[in-house]
Motif scaffolding. Sequence first.
Motif, PDB file in Angstrom:
ATOM      1  N   UNK A  42      96.609  65.637  53.808  1.00 28.94           N
ATOM      2  CA  UNK A  42      96.939  65.801  52.393  1.00 28.94           C
ATOM      3  C   UNK A  42      97.220  64.453  51.756  1.00 28.94           C
ATOM      4  N   UNK A  43      97.266  64.468  50.438  1.00 31.10           N
ATOM      5  CA  UNK A  43      97.802  63.346  49.677  1.00 31.10           C
ATOM      6  C   UNK A  43      99.270  63.626  49.400  1.00 31.10           C
ATOM      7  N   UNK A  44     100.115  62.631  49.605  1.00 27.57           N
ATOM      8  CA  UNK A  44     101.530  62.763  49.281  1.00 27.57           C
ATOM      9  C   UNK A  44     101.801  62.038  47.976  1.00 27.57           C
ATOM     10  N   UNK A  45     102.330  62.771  47.015  1.00 27.47           N
ATOM     11  CA  UNK A  45     102.741  62.177  45.748  1.00 27.47           C
ATOM     12  C   UNK A  45     104.264  62.041  45.757  1.00 27.47           C
ATOM     13  N   UNK A  46     104.749  60.869  45.415  1.00 32.79           N
ATOM     14  CA  UNK A  46     106.188  60.618  45.375  1.00 32.79           C
ATOM     15  C   UNK A  46     106.601  60.355  43.935  1.00 32.79           C
ATOM     16  N   UNK A  47     107.611  61.091  43.492  1.00 29.96           N
ATOM     17  CA  UNK A  47     108.122  60.949  42.124  1.00 29.96           C
ATOM     18  C   UNK A  47     109.561  60.448  42.195  1.00 29.96           C
ATOM     19  N   UNK A  48     109.824  59.317  41.581  1.00 32.52           N
ATOM     20  CA  UNK A  48     111.183  58.773  41.490  1.00 32.52           C
ATOM     21  C   UNK A  48     111.690  59.003  40.079  1.00 32.52           C
ATOM     22  N   UNK A  49     112.672  59.871  39.947  1.00 29.50           N
ATOM     23  CA  UNK A  49     113.203  60.201  38.625  1.00 29.50           C
ATOM     24  C   UNK A  49     113.780  58.959  37.958  1.00 29.50           C
ATOM     25  N   UNK A  50     113.709  58.940  36.630  1.00 29.59           N
ATOM     26  CA  UNK A  50     114.216  57.784  35.880  1.00 29.59           C
ATOM     27  C   UNK A  50     115.720  57.600  36.033  1.00 29.59           C
ATOM     28  N   UNK A  51     116.426  58.631  36.532  1.00 27.74           N
ATOM     29  CA  UNK A  51     117.873  58.511  36.735  1.00 27.74           C
ATOM     30  C   UNK A  51     118.211  57.595  37.913  1.00 27.74           C
ATOM     31  N   UNK A  52     117.241  57.318  38.768  1.00 30.30           N
ATOM     32  CA  UNK A  52     117.488  56.403  39.893  1.00 30.30           C
ATOM     33  C   UNK A  52     117.484  54.979  39.343  1.00 30.30           C
ATOM     34  N   UNK A  53     118.606  54.264  39.438  1.00 32.11           N
ATOM     35  CA  UNK A  53     118.706  52.949  38.790  1.00 32.11           C
ATOM     36  C   UNK A  53     117.965  51.864  39.557  1.00 32.11           C
ATOM     37  N   UNK A  54     117.624  50.812  38.843  1.00 33.46           N
ATOM     38  CA  UNK A  54     116.969  49.659  39.455  1.00 33.46           C
ATOM     39  C   UNK A  54     117.981  48.568  39.806  1.00 33.46           C
ATOM     40  N   UNK A  92     102.261  57.211  43.876  1.00 32.09           N
ATOM     41  CA  UNK A  92     103.467  57.438  43.081  1.00 32.09           C
ATOM     42  C   UNK A  92     103.066  57.917  41.688  1.00 32.09           C
ATOM     43  N   UNK A  93     103.872  58.800  41.153  1.00 30.30           N
ATOM     44  CA  UNK A  93     103.581  59.403  39.855  1.00 30.30           C
ATOM     45  C   UNK A  93     104.885  59.681  39.125  1.00 30.30           C
ATOM     46  N   UNK A  94     104.770  60.003  37.837  1.00 26.39           N
ATOM     47  CA  UNK A  94     105.955  60.347  37.046  1.00 26.39           C
ATOM     48  C   UNK A  94     106.231  61.845  37.068  1.00 26.39           C
ATOM     49  N   UNK A  95     105.261  62.640  37.526  1.00 26.77           N
ATOM     50  CA  UNK A  95     105.424  64.095  37.577  1.00 26.77           C
ATOM     51  C   UNK A  95     104.838  64.637  38.869  1.00 26.77           C
TER      52      UNK A  95
END
Length: 202
Positions: A42-54, A92-95
Amino acid sequence: MKRHSEFFFAVLLLSLAACAPRPVALFDTETYTKPYETKFEDTLTIVLDEAIPDHFFVQDVGLRKMEVSDFRKSLRLSLFYTFENSFREVRFSETPAPNGLTLQLFRIRPFWKLENIDSDVYVVENVSVNTNTYYLSSLIRYDGALYRNGKKVSILDEEVVGEKIVNDKRQWNEAFKDGVKEMCEDLYKSLAEDQETFMTRK
């Protein structure tokens, strides 16, 4: 006598300043996933929510702080290297993706876990100075979800503790990275253990 006491305190303050926590910047981790190693077609898509700080600070019980920057990019690198050999593609994606597997992380909250305290008393010219040595490990709480073909199949609400225990503020950065490594391994374990769930919901 007063001059000796002032000299002692000056040396103590300088030594404390020299042992300031080193900031954590861009990094990646080498995870150990062999016990749970799985090959997903499969392809794994990872979404990091904007609430995770930099950029943030991790504070200990003594109100000392370690600065962390470029955390989101460090997290992307660490997660990519954790999963790259187990999936056809890691992106990586936003959704969440409509097809394949998606790992979405909503919150990541780093703390220190106090493992032990050693207390010492120094006496110079009848002046007592108490010092505490803190033994800490990295503790990370994270929330997320796993999806198969756009449908949520599992909720993640976990807490992990790094294996590395340190008593020197200059080693805090290494302990923090160890906590991130532990989190990535825990995430891999979650996907491996849920493989049967994923496969039955194609």
